[in-house]
Design a protein around this motif. Structure first.
Motif, PDB file in Angstrom:
ATOM      1  N   GLY A   1       0.787  -1.226   0.000  1.00  0.00           N
ATOM      2  CA  GLY A   1       0.000   0.000   0.000  1.00  0.00           C
ATOM      3  C   GLY A   1       0.815   1.269   0.000  1.00  0.00           C
ATOM      4  N   ASN A   2       2.148   1.169   0.072  1.00  0.00           N
ATOM      5  CA  ASN A   2       3.002   2.358   0.055  1.00  0.00           C
ATOM      6  C   ASN A   2       3.704   2.476  -1.297  1.00  0.00           C
ATOM      7  OD1 ASN A   2       3.110   3.631   2.898  1.00  0.00           O
ATOM      8  ND2 ASN A   2       3.276   1.440   3.296  1.00  0.00           N
ATOM      9  N   ASP A   3       3.909   3.711  -1.748  1.00  0.00           N
ATOM     10  CA  ASP A   3       4.555   3.936  -3.041  1.00  0.00           C
ATOM     11  C   ASP A   3       5.699   4.946  -2.937  1.00  0.00           C
ATOM     12  OD1 ASP A   3       3.093   6.183  -2.554  1.00  0.00           O
ATOM     13  OD2 ASP A   3       2.006   6.184  -4.470  1.00  0.00           O
ATOM     14  N   GLN A   4       6.345   5.032  -1.762  1.00  0.00           N
ATOM     15  CA  GLN A   4       7.449   5.976  -1.582  1.00  0.00           C
ATOM     16  C   GLN A   4       8.755   5.355  -2.095  1.00  0.00           C
ATOM     17  OE1 GLN A   4       7.639   8.020   2.198  1.00  0.00           O
ATOM     18  NE2 GLN A   4       5.481   7.635   2.612  1.00  0.00           N
ATOM     19  N   PHE A   5       8.828   5.248  -3.414  1.00  0.00           N
ATOM     20  CA  PHE A   5       9.976   4.580  -4.026  1.00  0.00           C
ATOM     21  C   PHE A   5      11.270   5.359  -3.802  1.00  0.00           C
ATOM     22  CE2 PHE A   5       6.209   3.343  -6.510  1.00  0.00           C
ATOM     23  CZ  PHE A   5       6.275   1.962  -6.334  1.00  0.00           C
ATOM     24  N   ALA A   6      11.186   6.686  -3.759  1.00  0.00           N
ATOM     25  CA  ALA A   6      12.385   7.489  -3.513  1.00  0.00           C
ATOM     26  C   ALA A   6      12.950   7.208  -2.125  1.00  0.00           C
ATOM     27  CB  ALA A   6      12.061   8.976  -3.668  1.00  0.00           C
ATOM     28  N   TYR A   7      12.075   7.017  -1.159  1.00  0.00           N
ATOM     29  CA  TYR A   7      12.497   6.678   0.205  1.00  0.00           C
ATOM     30  C   TYR A   7      13.158   5.304   0.250  1.00  0.00           C
ATOM     31  CZ  TYR A   7      11.950   5.598   5.206  1.00  0.00           C
ATOM     32  OH  TYR A   7      12.161   5.237   6.512  1.00  0.00           O
ATOM     33  N   ARG A   8      12.570   4.345  -0.432  1.00  0.00           N
ATOM     34  CA  ARG A   8      13.165   3.002  -0.497  1.00  0.00           C
ATOM     35  C   ARG A   8      14.543   3.046  -1.157  1.00  0.00           C
ATOM     36  NH1 ARG A   8      10.885  -0.634  -5.059  1.00  0.00           N
ATOM     37  NH2 ARG A   8      12.132   0.974  -6.109  1.00  0.00           N
ATOM     38  N   ASP A   9      14.654   3.776  -2.254  1.00  0.00           N
ATOM     39  CA  ASP A   9      15.933   3.861  -2.956  1.00  0.00           C
ATOM     40  C   ASP A   9      16.990   4.562  -2.108  1.00  0.00           C
ATOM     41  OD1 ASP A   9      14.670   2.622  -5.045  1.00  0.00           O
ATOM     42  OD2 ASP A   9      14.357   4.443  -6.214  1.00  0.00           O
ATOM     43  N   LEU A  10      16.570   5.533  -1.309  1.00  0.00           N
ATOM     44  CA  LEU A  10      17.500   6.235  -0.432  1.00  0.00           C
ATOM     45  C   LEU A  10      18.088   5.289   0.600  1.00  0.00           C
ATOM     46  CD1 LEU A  10      18.603   9.115   0.120  1.00  0.00           C
ATOM     47  CD2 LEU A  10      16.763   9.385   1.789  1.00  0.00           C
ATOM     48  N   TRP A  11      17.258   4.450   1.182  1.00  0.00           N
ATOM     49  CA  TRP A  11      17.755   3.432   2.122  1.00  0.00           C
ATOM     50  C   TRP A  11      18.743   2.501   1.433  1.00  0.00           C
ATOM     51  CZ3 TRP A  11      17.167   0.937   6.968  1.00  0.00           C
ATOM     52  CH2 TRP A  11      16.511   1.699   7.941  1.00  0.00           C
ATOM     53  N   ASP A  12      18.371   2.069   0.246  1.00  0.00           N
ATOM     54  CA  ASP A  12      19.209   1.118  -0.481  1.00  0.00           C
ATOM     55  C   ASP A  12      20.568   1.724  -0.829  1.00  0.00           C
ATOM     56  OD1 ASP A  12      19.692  -1.354  -1.663  1.00  0.00           O
ATOM     57  OD2 ASP A  12      19.058  -0.648  -3.635  1.00  0.00           O
ATOM     58  N   GLN A  13      20.607   3.010  -1.101  1.00  0.00           N
ATOM     59  CA  GLN A  13      21.848   3.682  -1.481  1.00  0.00           C
ATOM     60  C   GLN A  13      22.744   3.962  -0.276  1.00  0.00           C
ATOM     61  OE1 GLN A  13      20.496   7.211  -3.464  1.00  0.00           O
ATOM     62  NE2 GLN A  13      19.537   6.080  -5.153  1.00  0.00           N
ATOM     63  N   ARG A  14      22.144   4.315   0.859  1.00  0.00           N
ATOM     64  CA  ARG A  14      22.938   4.822   1.976  1.00  0.00           C
ATOM     65  C   ARG A  14      23.303   3.769   3.027  1.00  0.00           C
ATOM     66  NH1 ARG A  14      20.672  10.929   3.329  1.00  0.00           N
ATOM     67  NH2 ARG A  14      20.973  11.783   1.232  1.00  0.00           N
ATOM     68  N   PHE A  15      22.528   2.683   3.102  1.00  0.00           N
ATOM     69  CA  PHE A  15      22.833   1.653   4.086  1.00  0.00           C
ATOM     70  C   PHE A  15      23.443   0.440   3.397  1.00  0.00           C
ATOM     71  CE2 PHE A  15      19.637   4.044   6.489  1.00  0.00           C
ATOM     72  CZ  PHE A  15      20.277   4.154   7.715  1.00  0.00           C
ATOM     73  N   ASP A  16      24.553  -0.017   3.942  1.00  0.00           N
ATOM     74  CA  ASP A  16      25.282  -1.138   3.344  1.00  0.00           C
ATOM     75  C   ASP A  16      25.630  -2.142   4.442  1.00  0.00           C
ATOM     76  OD1 ASP A  16      26.670  -2.731   1.561  1.00  0.00           O
ATOM     77  OD2 ASP A  16      28.534  -1.605   1.798  1.00  0.00           O
ATOM     78  N   PRO A  17      25.125  -3.390   4.371  1.00  0.00           N
ATOM     79  CA  PRO A  17      25.516  -4.392   5.363  1.00  0.00           C
ATOM     80  C   PRO A  17      26.981  -4.776   5.185  1.00  0.00           C
ATOM     81  CG  PRO A  17      24.213  -5.406   3.631  1.00  0.00           C
ATOM     82  CD  PRO A  17      24.193  -3.924   3.369  1.00  0.00           C
ATOM     83  N   VAL A  18      27.711  -4.843   6.282  1.00  0.00           N
ATOM     84  CA  VAL A  18      29.158  -5.074   6.214  1.00  0.00           C
ATOM     85  C   VAL A  18      29.523  -6.478   6.679  1.00  0.00           C
ATOM     86  CG1 VAL A  18      31.414  -4.309   7.030  1.00  0.00           C
ATOM     87  CG2 VAL A  18      29.628  -2.626   6.540  1.00  0.00           C
ATOM     88  N   SER A  19      29.162  -6.832   7.907  1.00  0.00           N
ATOM     89  CA  SER A  19      29.587  -8.120   8.450  1.00  0.00           C
ATOM     90  C   SER A  19      28.687  -8.528   9.599  1.00  0.00           C
ATOM     91  CB  SER A  19      31.041  -8.053   8.934  1.00  0.00           C
ATOM     92  OG  SER A  19      31.159  -7.143  10.018  1.00  0.00           O
TER      93      SER A  19
END
Length: 265
Positions: free
Chosen positions: A47-65
Motif C-alpha cells: 500500500g506504500n509507493d514511496q519509491f524514492a524513500y526506499r531507494d535512499l535506504w538502499d543507497q545509503r545503508f550497506d551491510p558489512v559483516s
C-alpha cells in the motif's frame, strides 16, 4: 562405551547369530562461532509507493559483516539423528554513507585587498581583511550496530561416516528473544536521526521472532570425545527489522561459515 551382549549358549553354534552389539546414544556439548555476510532485502510495505524513500535506504545503508557466538547442548541417537538447543549472541554491523557539501568561509589579512588611483593616476594598494569561500564535497561514513540474542533449536542427520570423519546435514529454527540497534536511521520524511536505547522502540522491532538455517557440517574426531567441525550455512529471516507501522520492510539473510568444537560424553 557400554555394550549389551545377549546370553550365548556356547554349545549351540546357532546362538552366535543372535549376538548383537548395541551402541547407546550420548549427550554432547557444542561451542561455535559464525562469520557471515548479511544480505539485505529492502521493500515497501503493501500500500506504500514511496519509491524514492526506499531507494535512499538502499543507497545509503550497506551491510558489512556479522559474527555469531554460541553454545548448544544436545543428544545424539545411535542411528545418526541428533537434537540440540542453546543460546546465541549475534553482532551485526552496517554502514551508513552519504555525500556532504561543506562550505568554508576563511577571513585573512590581505595587504592588497583593494586599490584606488591617486591624483597622479597611480595605483595605491590598501590592506584589509578579506573573506575566501571554499566549497567542497566529502563522504560521511558511520557504523551502525545490531545486537541480537537468540535461542537456536537444531536437528541433525548424519549422512556419511568414517572412523575419524563424518558429514551431517543441520536444520535449525532460531528464536530471537532480544534485538537492539544503535546508529543512523532515515525516517519516512527522509530526515536523518540517531537511534539508541532511548528511542529504539519507536522505529525498530524488539525481536524478529523466528529465523531458519540450513547447513552442511563436516566433522573430524580427534578421539572418542573431542570433535572439530566446519559448516557452511545459510540463514533465512522472513521478518522485518523495522516496526510494521514503518513504510519500509527491511529483512536480512546471512550466508556464512560456522566453526566449532564438540565434546561427546
Amino acid at each position: 562405551m557400554s555394550q549389551q551382549i545377549p546370553f550365548l549358549d556356547f554349545k549351540n553354534k546357532d546362538s552366535w547369530s543372535k549376538c548383537e552389539v548395541k551402541i547407546p546414544g550420548h549427550f554432547f556439548l557444542d561451542l561455535y562461532g559464525i562469520a557471515a555476510l548479511p544480505i539485505d532485502k529492502i521493500e515497501l510495505q503493501p500500500g506504500n509507493d514511496q519509491f524514492a524513500y526506499r531507494d535512499l535506504w538502499d543507497q545509503r545503508f550497506d551491510p558489512v559483516s556479522s559474527w555469531h557466538g554460541g553454545f548448544q547442548a544436545g543428544y545424539q541417537f545411535p542411528w545418526g539423528l541428533s537434537i540440540s538447543t542453546g543460546f546465541e549472541y549475534q553482532n551485526l554491523i552496517t554502514k551508513y554513507e552519504d555525500d556532504q557539501s561543506i562550505t568554508e568561509m576563511i577571513t585573512v589579512w590581505d595587504p592588497m585587498a583593494y586599490f584606488y588611483r591617486d591624483a597622479n593616476n597611480d595605483i595605491v594598494w590598501v590592506g584589509d581583511s578579506v573573506t575566501a569561500i571554499n566549497i567542497y564535497e566529502r563522504k560521511i561514513v558511520s557504523e551502525n550496530k545490531h545486537t541480537l540474542y537468540s535461542i537456536p533449536v537444531q536437528v541433525s542427520l548424519e549422512l556419511y561416516k568414517k572412523p575419524n570423519f563424518h558429514i551431517a546435514a543441520d536444520a535449525s529454527a532460531i528464536l530471537n528473544i532480544s534485538k537492539n540497534y544503535k546508529g543512523q536511521f532515515i525516517r519516512s520524511d527522509q530526515t536523518l536521526i540517531a537511534i539508541d536505547s532511548g528511542n529504539h522502540d519507536n522505529y525498530m522491532q524488539s525481536d524478529i521472532e523466528i529465523s531458519y538455517e540450513l547447513g552442511l557440517r563436516m566433522g573430524y574426531y580427534f578421539n572418542d570425545n573431542w570433535e572439530a567441525y566446519m559448516s557452511p550455512r545459510f540463514r533465512y529471516n522472513p521478518n522485518s527489522y523495522l516496526l510494521d507501522t514503518e513504510v519500509l520492510k527491511v529483512t536480512r539473510n546471512f550466508a556464512g561459515l560456522r566453526a566449532g568444537i564438540r565434546y561427546h560424553f
